[in-house]
Write a protein that holds these residues in place. Structure first.
Motif, PDB file in Angstrom:
ATOM      1  N   PHE A   1       0.814  -1.220   0.000  1.00 24.27           N
ATOM      2  CA  PHE A   1       0.000   0.000   0.000  1.00 24.27           C
ATOM      3  C   PHE A   1       0.845   1.267   0.000  1.00 24.27           C
ATOM      4  O   PHE A   1       0.640   2.162  -0.820  1.00 24.27           O
ATOM      5  N   LEU A   2       1.789   1.377   0.918  1.00 23.50           N
ATOM      6  CA  LEU A   2       2.544   2.632   1.063  1.00 23.50           C
ATOM      7  C   LEU A   2       3.336   3.007  -0.194  1.00 23.50           C
ATOM      8  O   LEU A   2       3.327   4.174  -0.591  1.00 23.50           O
ATOM      9  N   PRO A   3       4.004   2.065  -0.878  1.00 22.85           N
ATOM     10  CA  PRO A   3       4.681   2.433  -2.129  1.00 22.85           C
ATOM     11  C   PRO A   3       3.699   2.930  -3.207  1.00 22.85           C
ATOM     12  O   PRO A   3       3.998   3.899  -3.915  1.00 22.85           O
ATOM     13  N   ALA A   4       2.539   2.273  -3.314  1.00 21.82           N
ATOM     14  CA  ALA A   4       1.543   2.706  -4.302  1.00 21.82           C
ATOM     15  C   ALA A   4       1.021   4.094  -3.954  1.00 21.82           C
ATOM     16  O   ALA A   4       0.847   4.957  -4.832  1.00 21.82           O
ATOM     17  N   PHE A   5       0.793   4.311  -2.680  1.00 21.09           N
ATOM     18  CA  PHE A   5       0.305   5.619  -2.232  1.00 21.09           C
ATOM     19  C   PHE A   5       1.342   6.700  -2.509  1.00 21.09           C
ATOM     20  O   PHE A   5       1.011   7.795  -2.969  1.00 21.09           O
ATOM     21  N   HIS A   6       2.595   6.399  -2.231  1.00 22.55           N
ATOM     22  CA  HIS A   6       3.674   7.367  -2.458  1.00 22.55           C
ATOM     23  C   HIS A   6       3.771   7.719  -3.944  1.00 22.55           C
ATOM     24  O   HIS A   6       3.938   8.890  -4.315  1.00 22.55           O
ATOM     25  N   LYS A   7       3.632   6.710  -4.802  1.00 22.03           N
ATOM     26  CA  LYS A   7       3.693   6.956  -6.246  1.00 22.03           C
ATOM     27  C   LYS A   7       2.484   7.766  -6.713  1.00 22.03           C
ATOM     28  O   LYS A   7       2.592   8.613  -7.606  1.00 22.03           O
ATOM     29  N   ALA A   8       1.334   7.519  -6.089  1.00 22.31           N
ATOM     30  CA  ALA A   8       0.124   8.278  -6.446  1.00 22.31           C
ATOM     31  C   ALA A   8       0.288   9.758  -6.112  1.00 22.31           C
ATOM     32  O   ALA A   8      -0.272  10.630  -6.783  1.00 22.31           O
ATOM     33  N   LEU A   9       1.045  10.052  -5.061  1.00 18.85           N
ATOM     34  CA  LEU A   9       1.262  11.447  -4.651  1.00 18.85           C
ATOM     35  C   LEU A   9       2.416  12.096  -5.395  1.00 18.85           C
ATOM     36  O   LEU A   9       2.304  13.211  -5.896  1.00 18.85           O
ATOM     37  N   PHE A  10       3.542  11.385  -5.432  1.00 20.07           N
ATOM     38  CA  PHE A  10       4.793  12.007  -5.861  1.00 20.07           C
ATOM     39  C   PHE A  10       5.356  11.463  -7.166  1.00 20.07           C
ATOM     40  O   PHE A  10       6.375  11.955  -7.637  1.00 20.07           O
ATOM     41  N   GLY A  11       4.722  10.437  -7.722  1.00 23.42           N
ATOM     42  CA  GLY A  11       5.245   9.850  -8.956  1.00 23.42           C
ATOM     43  C   GLY A  11       5.020  10.752 -10.157  1.00 23.42           C
ATOM     44  O   GLY A  11       4.323  11.770 -10.067  1.00 23.42           O
ATOM     45  N   PRO A  12       5.605  10.395 -11.300  1.00 17.23           N
ATOM     46  CA  PRO A  12       5.380  11.158 -12.530  1.00 17.23           C
ATOM     47  C   PRO A  12       3.885  11.243 -12.841  1.00 17.23           C
ATOM     48  O   PRO A  12       3.136  10.298 -12.574  1.00 17.23           O
ATOM     49  N   GLU A  13       3.478  12.365 -13.383  1.00 12.95           N
ATOM     50  CA  GLU A  13       2.049  12.624 -13.600  1.00 12.95           C
ATOM     51  C   GLU A  13       1.372  11.527 -14.417  1.00 12.95           C
ATOM     52  O   GLU A  13       0.233  11.138 -14.132  1.00 12.95           O
ATOM     53  N   ASN A  14       2.085  10.999 -15.420  1.00 13.48           N
ATOM     54  CA  ASN A  14       1.471   9.984 -16.287  1.00 13.48           C
ATOM     55  C   ASN A  14       1.338   8.622 -15.607  1.00 13.48           C
ATOM     56  O   ASN A  14       0.714   7.708 -16.153  1.00 13.48           O
ATOM     57  N   GLU A  15       1.914   8.472 -14.410  1.00  8.95           N
ATOM     58  CA  GLU A  15       1.801   7.202 -13.682  1.00  8.95           C
ATOM     59  C   GLU A  15       0.878   7.293 -12.468  1.00  8.95           C
ATOM     60  O   GLU A  15       0.576   6.282 -11.843  1.00  8.95           O
ATOM     61  N   ARG A  16       0.425   8.509 -12.168  1.00 12.02           N
ATOM     62  CA  ARG A  16      -0.343   8.701 -10.926  1.00 12.02           C
ATOM     63  C   ARG A  16      -1.688   7.988 -10.944  1.00 12.02           C
ATOM     64  O   ARG A  16      -2.102   7.391  -9.953  1.00 12.02           O
ATOM     65  N   GLU A  17      -2.381   8.053 -12.073  1.00 10.86           N
ATOM     66  CA  GLU A  17      -3.725   7.456 -12.136  1.00 10.86           C
ATOM     67  C   GLU A  17      -3.672   5.957 -11.871  1.00 10.86           C
ATOM     68  O   GLU A  17      -4.481   5.417 -11.103  1.00 10.86           O
ATOM     69  N   LYS A  18      -2.685   5.298 -12.463  1.00 11.11           N
ATOM     70  CA  LYS A  18      -2.518   3.860 -12.255  1.00 11.11           C
ATOM     71  C   LYS A  18      -2.165   3.568 -10.794  1.00 11.11           C
ATOM     72  O   LYS A  18      -2.652   2.607 -10.195  1.00 11.11           O
ATOM     73  N   ALA A  19      -1.319   4.415 -10.210  1.00 11.27           N
ATOM     74  CA  ALA A  19      -0.916   4.228  -8.811  1.00 11.27           C
ATOM     75  C   ALA A  19      -2.087   4.437  -7.861  1.00 11.27           C
ATOM     76  O   ALA A  19      -2.207   3.744  -6.843  1.00 11.27           O
ATOM     77  N   VAL A  20      -2.955   5.393  -8.183  1.00 16.16           N
ATOM     78  CA  VAL A  20      -4.155   5.629  -7.366  1.00 16.16           C
ATOM     79  C   VAL A  20      -5.035   4.382  -7.359  1.00 16.16           C
ATOM     80  O   VAL A  20      -5.530   3.953  -6.306  1.00 16.16           O
ATOM     81  N   GLU A  21      -5.217   3.775  -8.527  1.00 18.00           N
ATOM     82  CA  GLU A  21      -6.029   2.557  -8.613  1.00 18.00           C
ATOM     83  C   GLU A  21      -5.399   1.409  -7.822  1.00 18.00           C
ATOM     84  O   GLU A  21      -6.086   0.644  -7.156  1.00 18.00           O
TER      85      GLU A  21
END
Length: 228
Positions: A107-127
């Motif tokens: 959970f925490l890595p996915a959440f971190h990517k949803a917040l701070f990851g590259p914009e084009n990867e955020r939507e996938k990380a949120v899911e």
């Protein structure tokens, strides 16, 4: 002379707050030492006691240091037997360890990517983060807490979801946890933060909001200004 217990932590960190919560649940007195992690001004003691990762929390028991919050929680439970936070049954204990690691490793890595990851990867990380929360909710299985009627290892490991998550959701405007979509987990967050012993370990909400907003703005601005 009794046990000498010290916790090196940071006021806004859910990881050092995990350790404090476990100690408070067991009624173990401890000395708390605040580390300036945000200012990148780590003390020599912290670097001495955690030379591998050089980060908080560090738990010091009679001069012996232990790092990594989940490892520390198990040590606390093994050392002070009252109010156990892990089940006694070996299978149930293994399952609790599994879910605690699931929070940290999935959970925490996915959440971190949803917040701070590259914009084009955020939507996938949120899911991915939402799917992790849905999976975690299944572990409640109708219970008040993951530990049953009392707060246990998984509840302590999930403290970020219980308190920090709602604050960050509001700042970012991304909804991962809601009463409509995850009713059992949402109800758990209310139960968790309503416990008096938990409240004692939670950081000030307004101060936490300000820190996260500044950090998110800083990261987003850096990404916007980065060379394409």
């Amino acid at each position: 002379m009794g046990d000498q217990v010290k916790v090196f932590g940071t006021w806004g960190s859910p990881f050092s707050r995990r350790v404090e919560l476990a100690l408070r649940l067991k009624g173990v007195p401890y000395e708390y030492i605040e580390e300036d992690i945000l200012g990148n001004n780590k003390s020599q003691l912290l670097l001495q006691y955690n030379p591998v990762h050089k980060k908080i929390p560090v738990f010091l028991h009679n001069g012996k240091p232990i790092a990594e919050s989940l490892v520390i929680l198990e040590y606390i439970d093994d050392t002070w037997k009252s109010n156990p936070i892990l089940p006694q049954d070996p299978y149930d204990k293994a399952i609790a360890r599994f879910w605690a690691k699931f929070i940290d490793d999935k959970f925490l890595p996915a959440f971190h990517k949803a917040l701070f990851g590259p914009e084009n990867e955020r939507e996938k990380a949120v899911e991915e983060a939402r799917d992790c929360l849905k999976t975690l909710e299944s572990a409640l299985d109708g219970k008040r807490f993951f530990g049953g009627d009392a707060i246990g290892m998984v509840d302590i490991a999930a403290n970020f979801i219980g308190f920090w998550l709602s604050i960050i959701q509001e700042i970012v405007g991304v909804e991962l946890l809601s009463a409509e979509k995850l009713p059992a987990l949402f109800k758990w967050t209310d139960e968790f933060v309503s416990c008096s012993v938990v409240k004692e370990t939670l950081p000030p909400q307004d101060k936490l909001s300000a820190v996260f907003k500044a950090r998110i703005d800083q990261v987003r601005e850096a990404q916007t200004n980065a060379p394409k």
